[in-house]
Design a protein around this motif. Structure first.
Motif, PDB file in Angstrom:
ATOM      1  N   PRO A   1      43.534  46.068  37.334  1.00 50.05           N
ATOM      2  CA  PRO A   1      43.362  46.314  38.776  1.00 50.05           C
ATOM      3  C   PRO A   1      44.686  46.740  39.410  1.00 50.05           C
ATOM      4  CG  PRO A   1      43.318  43.958  38.303  1.00 50.05           C
ATOM      5  CD  PRO A   1      43.343  44.665  36.981  1.00 50.05           C
TER       6      PRO A   1
ATOM      7  N   MET B   1      29.491  47.667  37.556  1.00 48.65           N
ATOM      8  CA  MET B   1      30.089  47.645  36.219  1.00 48.65           C
ATOM      9  C   MET B   1      29.094  48.085  35.146  1.00 48.65           C
ATOM     10  SD  MET B   1      33.239  46.701  36.613  1.00 48.65           S
ATOM     11  CE  MET B   1      33.883  45.997  35.127  1.00 48.65           C
TER      12      MET B   1
ATOM     13  N   GLN C   1      29.071  43.833  42.237  1.00 47.64           N
ATOM     14  CA  GLN C   1      30.043  44.203  41.216  1.00 47.64           C
ATOM     15  C   GLN C   1      29.403  44.352  39.839  1.00 47.64           C
ATOM     16  OE1 GLN C   1      30.178  41.778  43.433  1.00 47.64           O
ATOM     17  NE2 GLN C   1      32.242  41.402  44.180  1.00 47.64           N
ATOM     18  N   GLU C   2      28.510  43.448  39.500  1.00 50.91           N
ATOM     19  CA  GLU C   2      27.843  43.506  38.193  1.00 50.91           C
ATOM     20  C   GLU C   2      27.029  44.791  38.064  1.00 50.91           C
ATOM     21  OE1 GLU C   2      24.537  40.916  35.792  1.00 50.91           O
ATOM     22  OE2 GLU C   2      25.969  39.821  37.032  1.00 50.91           O
TER      23      GLU C   2
ATOM     24  N   LEU D   1      36.477  42.267  41.684  1.00 60.84           N
ATOM     25  CA  LEU D   1      35.798  42.433  40.402  1.00 60.84           C
ATOM     26  C   LEU D   1      35.930  41.249  39.470  1.00 60.84           C
ATOM     27  CD1 LEU D   1      36.590  46.149  39.500  1.00 60.84           C
ATOM     28  CD2 LEU D   1      34.432  45.203  40.296  1.00 60.84           C
TER      29      LEU D   1
ATOM     30  N   VAL E   1      36.567  51.618  43.982  1.00 57.81           N
ATOM     31  CA  VAL E   1      36.519  50.383  44.760  1.00 57.81           C
ATOM     32  C   VAL E   1      37.103  50.693  46.132  1.00 57.81           C
ATOM     33  CG1 VAL E   1      37.272  47.979  44.929  1.00 57.81           C
ATOM     34  CG2 VAL E   1      36.779  48.971  42.682  1.00 57.81           C
TER      35      VAL E   1
ATOM     36  N   PRO F   1      34.879  51.482  34.410  1.00 58.19           N
ATOM     37  CA  PRO F   1      34.682  50.054  34.680  1.00 58.19           C
ATOM     38  C   PRO F   1      35.712  49.181  33.948  1.00 58.19           C
ATOM     39  CG  PRO F   1      32.569  51.101  34.360  1.00 58.19           C
ATOM     40  CD  PRO F   1      33.608  52.138  34.039  1.00 58.19           C
TER      41      PRO F   1
ATOM     42  N   TYR G   1      38.542  46.853  35.789  1.00 56.19           N
ATOM     43  CA  TYR G   1      38.423  45.410  35.543  1.00 56.19           C
ATOM     44  C   TYR G   1      39.675  44.851  34.874  1.00 56.19           C
ATOM     45  CZ  TYR G   1      36.519  40.963  33.936  1.00 56.19           C
ATOM     46  OH  TYR G   1      36.307  39.628  33.713  1.00 56.19           O
TER      47      TYR G   1
END
Length: 191
Positions: free
Chosen positions: A178, A151, A147-148, A187, A159, A171, A175
């Motif tokens: 959602p 992002m 996820q990092e 996330l 997703v 992103p 985030y």
């Protein structure tokens, strides 16, 4: 499906304004970087980068220039005569990216390209990939479970859950807003 290696199940695949749904893979102008690097162990770095250029209209001088410029761009010019076994994981990844970029593709597909790197090198390479993509302006489809990584690299994120798209957005949109509990827990930090 984008590369043409799997048949599409519904809809179309469009690159630019061209429907490539029924176009053979070699005519799609798509390059791919695999999770496993997929370098030819018996070829040097130069030969690995040259490989996708063999069926182009470029003459030998132009091919040589393309190899040199690609190697310089990725800071691997000093490795051109080495074989993959003599390279670190990060160097191998750069060669794999160089082989894909040498063709100047319209679309670059990257399948978990950093998963074989240690944590420190992943962060460094992630930043370099983002800078490179922005510099070259190549549309890039990047698959990751991190996820990092998603992002920090993406302009837009899709997703997926069980092969279906749950949400698409920037992103920040994905985030902060959602569309489902799955996206929020996938996330969120904490979940």
């Amino acid at each position: 499906m984008v590369a043409g290696l799997e048949p599409i199940t519904d809809g179309t695949v469009t690159i630019g304004d061209r429907d490539v749904s029924r176009t053979v893979p070699q005519d799609r102008d798509v390059a791919m970087v695999f999770q496993s690097y997929a370098l030819y162990p018996h070829k040097t770095v130069r030969e690995n980068i040259r490989f996708p250029l063999r069926k182009t209209d470029l003459d030998d001088d132009a091919v040589g220039e393309r190899i040199q410029s690609t190697a310089a761009l990725l800071d691997i010019a000093d490795l051109l005569e080495k074989r993959p076994a003599a390279l670190s994981g990060g160097q191998r990844q750069r060669v794999a990216v160089g082989r894909a970029l040498a063709r100047n593709p319209s679309v670059l597909l990257m399948d978990e390209p950093l998963s074989n790197l240690d944590a420190k090198l992943r962060i460094q390479t992630r930043s370099e990939l983002r800078d490179l993509q922005q510099q070259l302006g190549i549309t890039t489809l990047y698959v990751t479970h991190d996820q990092e990584e998603a992002m920090s690299l993406a302009d837009r994120i899709a997703v997926m859950n069980g092969g279906r798209i749950e949400q698409v957005g920037t992103p920040e949109e994905v985030y902060r807003r959602p569309d489902s509990e799955f996206v929020a827990t996938f996330l969120g930090d904490p979940r």
